[in-house]
Design a protein around this motif. Structure first.
Motif, short mmCIF file in Angstrom:
data_model
loop_
_atom_site.label_atom_id
_atom_site.label_comp_id
_atom_site.label_asym_id
_atom_site.label_seq_id
_atom_site.Cartn_x
_atom_site.Cartn_y
_atom_site.Cartn_z
N ALA A 74 0.53 -1.20 -0.14
CA ALA A 74 0.06 -0.43 0.17
C ALA A 74 0.70 1.13 0.09
O ALA A 74 0.38 2.21 0.37
CB ALA A 74 -0.97 -0.12 1.00
N LEU A 75 2.12 0.95 -0.69
CA LEU A 75 2.75 2.19 -0.87
C LEU A 75 2.44 3.15 -1.97
O LEU A 75 1.55 2.98 -3.07
CB LEU A 75 3.95 1.96 -0.99
CG LEU A 75 5.14 1.37 0.31
CD1 LEU A 75 6.29 0.80 -0.26
CD2 LEU A 75 4.86 1.98 1.45
N THR A 76 2.61 4.69 -1.78
CA THR A 76 2.61 5.25 -3.05
C THR A 76 3.52 4.93 -3.94
O THR A 76 4.54 4.59 -3.86
CB THR A 76 2.25 7.18 -2.29
OG1 THR A 76 3.38 7.43 -2.06
CG2 THR A 76 1.19 7.47 -1.43
N ALA A 77 3.03 5.71 -5.62
CA ALA A 77 3.60 5.04 -6.65
C ALA A 77 4.82 6.07 -6.17
O ALA A 77 6.43 5.83 -6.57
CB ALA A 77 3.45 6.41 -7.77
N ALA A 78 5.39 6.95 -5.72
CA ALA A 78 6.22 8.07 -5.42
C ALA A 78 7.17 7.75 -4.66
O ALA A 78 8.59 7.68 -4.79
CB ALA A 78 6.33 10.24 -4.80
N THR A 79 6.80 7.10 -2.87
CA THR A 79 7.54 5.71 -2.59
C THR A 79 8.04 4.74 -2.88
O THR A 79 8.90 4.08 -3.43
CB THR A 79 6.28 5.64 -0.99
OG1 THR A 79 6.16 6.99 -0.92
CG2 THR A 79 7.31 4.70 -0.25
N ALA A 80 7.02 4.64 -4.34
CA ALA A 80 7.79 2.61 -4.69
C ALA A 80 8.85 3.40 -5.57
O ALA A 80 10.00 2.59 -5.39
CB ALA A 80 6.68 2.75 -5.27
N GLY A 81 9.14 4.29 -6.61
CA GLY A 81 9.88 4.75 -6.97
C GLY A 81 11.10 5.07 -6.28
O GLY A 81 12.15 4.58 -6.66
N LEU A 82 11.08 6.15 -5.21
CA LEU A 82 12.21 6.69 -4.33
C LEU A 82 12.81 4.95 -3.28
O LEU A 82 14.35 5.30 -4.03
CB LEU A 82 11.78 6.81 -3.26
CG LEU A 82 11.08 8.42 -3.46
CD1 LEU A 82 10.39 9.34 -2.48
CD2 LEU A 82 13.07 9.40 -3.94
N ILE A 83 12.13 3.98 -2.98
CA ILE A 83 12.91 2.69 -2.68
C ILE A 83 13.81 1.71 -3.62
O ILE A 83 14.59 1.14 -3.29
CB ILE A 83 11.32 2.17 -2.13
CG1 ILE A 83 11.00 2.58 -1.35
CG2 ILE A 83 11.90 0.51 -2.42
CD1 ILE A 83 9.33 1.55 -0.75
N LEU A 84 12.71 2.25 -5.45
CA LEU A 84 14.21 1.63 -6.78
C LEU A 84 15.24 2.19 -6.88
O LEU A 84 16.19 1.80 -7.05
CB LEU A 84 12.76 1.56 -7.52
CG LEU A 84 11.95 0.55 -7.33
CD1 LEU A 84 11.54 0.07 -8.84
CD2 LEU A 84 12.76 -0.59 -6.59
N LEU A 85 15.03 3.73 -5.89
CA LEU A 85 16.21 4.61 -6.49
C LEU A 85 17.47 4.35 -5.74
O LEU A 85 18.54 4.70 -6.93
CB LEU A 85 15.75 6.10 -5.65
CG LEU A 85 16.89 7.72 -5.90
CD1 LEU A 85 17.19 7.42 -7.42
CD2 LEU A 85 16.27 9.07 -5.57
N PRO A 86 18.27 3.90 -4.64
CA PRO A 86 19.28 3.43 -4.49
C PRO A 86 19.87 2.57 -5.87
O PRO A 86 21.21 2.42 -5.59
CB PRO A 86 19.54 3.56 -3.43
CG PRO A 86 18.03 3.59 -2.76
CD PRO A 86 16.79 3.50 -3.71
N GLY A 87 19.25 1.19 -6.17
CA GLY A 87 19.60 0.63 -6.21
C GLY A 87 19.86 1.42 -8.03
O GLY A 87 20.74 1.00 -9.15
N ALA A 88 18.95 1.31 -8.53
CA ALA A 88 19.56 2.65 -10.05
C ALA A 88 19.90 3.73 -9.53
O ALA A 88 21.19 3.45 -10.80
CB ALA A 88 17.61 3.35 -10.43
N LEU A 89 20.85 4.11 -9.15
CA LEU A 89 21.67 5.25 -9.20
C LEU A 89 23.18 3.75 -8.73
O LEU A 89 24.47 5.16 -9.82
CB LEU A 89 21.78 5.26 -7.59
CG LEU A 89 20.92 6.77 -7.75
CD1 LEU A 89 20.95 7.49 -6.63
CD2 LEU A 89 21.25 7.72 -8.63
N LEU A 90 23.20 3.36 -8.10
CA LEU A 90 24.09 2.02 -7.76
C LEU A 90 24.98 1.31 -9.17
O LEU A 90 25.64 1.30 -9.92
CB LEU A 90 24.13 1.34 -7.15
CG LEU A 90 25.67 0.26 -6.64
CD1 LEU A 90 26.40 1.04 -5.77
CD2 LEU A 90 24.31 -0.66 -5.83
N ASN A 91 23.13 0.79 -10.25
CA ASN A 91 23.84 -0.08 -11.38
C ASN A 91 24.65 1.41 -12.24
O ASN A 91 25.53 0.67 -12.99
CB ASN A 91 22.34 -0.03 -11.70
CG ASN A 91 22.56 -0.40 -13.24
OD1 ASN A 91 22.47 -0.04 -14.11
ND2 ASN A 91 22.72 -1.81 -13.46
N GLY A 92 24.15 2.54 -11.73
CA GLY A 92 24.27 3.79 -13.54
C GLY A 92 26.02 3.62 -13.15
O GLY A 92 26.99 4.18 -13.81
N LEU A 93 26.31 3.85 -11.54
CA LEU A 93 27.67 5.03 -11.20
C LEU A 93 28.28 3.33 -11.49
O LEU A 93 29.72 3.09 -11.46
CB LEU A 93 27.22 5.41 -9.73
CG LEU A 93 27.24 6.46 -9.16
CD1 LEU A 93 26.64 6.88 -7.64
CD2 LEU A 93 27.11 7.49 -10.08
#
Length: 491
Positions: free
Chosen positions: A309-328
């Protein structure tokens, strides 16, 4: 042309003081970033689009599957187009098509209009990816490609990885139309910059196209993607007649297509690339990684916005660290590949990917958010350590004449494997939910529906674990494709 001549030409293109590498790289990378970003930019927005246009999940799924379908149909033609048009013509043309599609999506009054714009976007994106790979293969020698492909990985993996995060924030605070509006100025800038600074590389040979091969390729790749996509819509899943018909027609067309390519002097896709073992292993591992990444970027947001029951923004932020790590880490992995070779990267990463898939099969409503964040970070780290090193190593073993074909086949299978992965895993998720609710005491209750989704997610990731385990086994057979392999293969 022998291997030595090939190596000399690499050095000439990369080191010639009159040839400026940076504008070429910048032109391609900035355009590719925003084009490829659209592969996953809509993932978290799908729920909002269902509400806005009053459509169901299988229908809205075509925003993802349709995009990949068009890419899968068009990329096989890229080898022919790369030898028919100059680099600048291809880049400016594809980015212009992508921009037109983006504008149509931004002003779409209906879902059908939106889907049409999305498919036009896919035309531009699908043809742009092979341009990047082929250009960089022609400019840089094998011993320097790891670092360069690491930068490409920053685009190929980071752009779609960060898509769900950007999507969640934009949808939450600006609305879904801004998913397209914000991309338009960057796309226009990329076209103008490329027009001024991009230089042509490679040779325009203008080969003849075999229309029967084009037809077989379209029916083959299109049929497979459509078949797997329809599997998630019908009650019988993969047992639906429509599903079976499309998949069989697609597979048979691909078999005939392959046999025909072996007989042609100028094949649309030269399947002889599969004679090179490192390329074949890289291709299978590439498919496994793409299925793992694309499916996770669809399934995890559904899990977080559903049972958690998380919001779209919260769900996106949860995936952010992994996305940043992937790119870096993508450029870092490229440098490590140049220094240590593929085995020291790919084998440990394949093991981590396998463990990660198993960990995700154990998630539930009581799973702490930080566990999901950490697990997704390990997933994206393993992806960055597998995909570009394996892809670069595989392409390094090919002779120069097969570069357009090797990149075309690999990039064709990116959207195809992504589409199949998404369709199969959503079908598994849906089937498991339905079977769970059939045995529930009160299937209409919120508790039962939540538990059904959790059960579906667990099964999806257990299947993904089995697929990742296959990738780990394959990683044990990886060895470095030295420049000498190119010489032997060319002779």
């Amino acid at each position: 042309m022998d291997g030595n001549t090939t190596e000399e030409q690499y050095e000439f293109l990369a080191d010639d003081p009159d040839f400026s590498v940076k504008p070429v790289m910048f032109s391609l990378i900035i355009g590719a970033f925003f084009a490829i970003l659209n592969e996953t930019l809509l993932n978290i927005a799908l729920t909002s689009l269902m509400e806005v246009f009053e459509i169901n999940a299988p229908t809205v799924q075509w925003m993802v599957t349709g995009f990949m379908l068009i890419m899968g149909i068009l990329i096989p033609v890229s080898a022919f187009l790369l030898q028919t048009f100059t680099t600048r013509q291809m880049f400016i043309g594809t980015m212009s098509i992508f921009t037109i599609g983006t504008v149509l999506c931004a002003v779409a009054p209906t879902f059908s209009f939106l889907l049409a714009g999305r498919l036009i976007q896919a035309v531009g994106t699908g043809l742009l990816i092979p341009i990047i790979f082929n250009t960089f293969l022609l400019i840089f020698p094998p011993e320097r490609r790891g670092s360069v492909m690491g930068l490409v990985g920053l685009v190929i993996m980071f752009a779609p990885a960060i898509g769900p995060t950007l999507s969640g924030i934009i949808v939450e605070y600006l609305g879904w139309r801004f998913l397209f509006i914000t991309v338009i100025p960057f796309a226009v800038f990329s076209i103008l910059f490329g027009y001024k600074y991009l230089r042509n590389v490679g040779e325009v040979t203008k080969p003849k196209i075999d229309l029967l091969s084009l037809l077989l390729s379209t029916v083959g790749f299109g049929g497979v993607v459509l078949g797997f996509s329809f599997a998630g819509e019908g009650e019988a899943g993969f047992l639906e007649l429509q599903v079976i018909s499309f998949i069989i027609a697609g597979v048979l067309s691909l078999v005939i297509f392959t046999l025909r390519q072996l007989k042609l002097d100028d094949p649309l896709l030269d399947v002889r690339v599969f004679k090179y073992p490192m390329y074949s292993i890289a291709l299978v591992m590439f498919i496994i990684v793409m299925m793992s990444m694309f499916s996770s970027e669809i399934i995890l947001p559904m899990f977080m916005q559903g049972p958690l029951a998380l919001t779209a923004a919260t769900a996106g932020l949860i995936l952010l660290p992994g996305a940043l790590l992937n790119g870096l880490m993508s450029p870092v992995m490229g440098k490590l590949f140049d220094k240590f070779g593929p085995r020291r990267l790919i084998i440990p990463a394949a093991f981590v990917l396998t463990v990660t898939m198993f960990s995700l099969s154990q998630v539930g409503t009581n799973t702490p958010i930080y566990i999901i964040v950490i697990t997704y970070m390990f997933l994206m780290l393993s992806v960055s350590a597998i995909m570009m090193p394996a892809q670069t190593n595989g392409l390094n073993q090919l002779p120069k004449r097969l570069y357009p074909h090797g990149t075309a086949i690999m990039n064709t299978l990116q959207p195809v494997s992504g589409a199949i992965g998404v369709s199969v895993f959503i079908s598994i998720l849906t089937s498991r939910e339905e079977s769970f609710l059939q045995n529930a005491e009160n299937p209409a209750s919120e508790s039962a529906m939540t538990q059904a989704t959790v059960a579906g997610v667990e099964l999806v990731y257990f299947v993904a674990f089995a697929v990742a385990l296959l990738g780990f086994v394959l990683s044990l057979f990886v060895k470095r494709a030295h420049p000498s392999d190119v010489s032997e293969a060319s002779s």
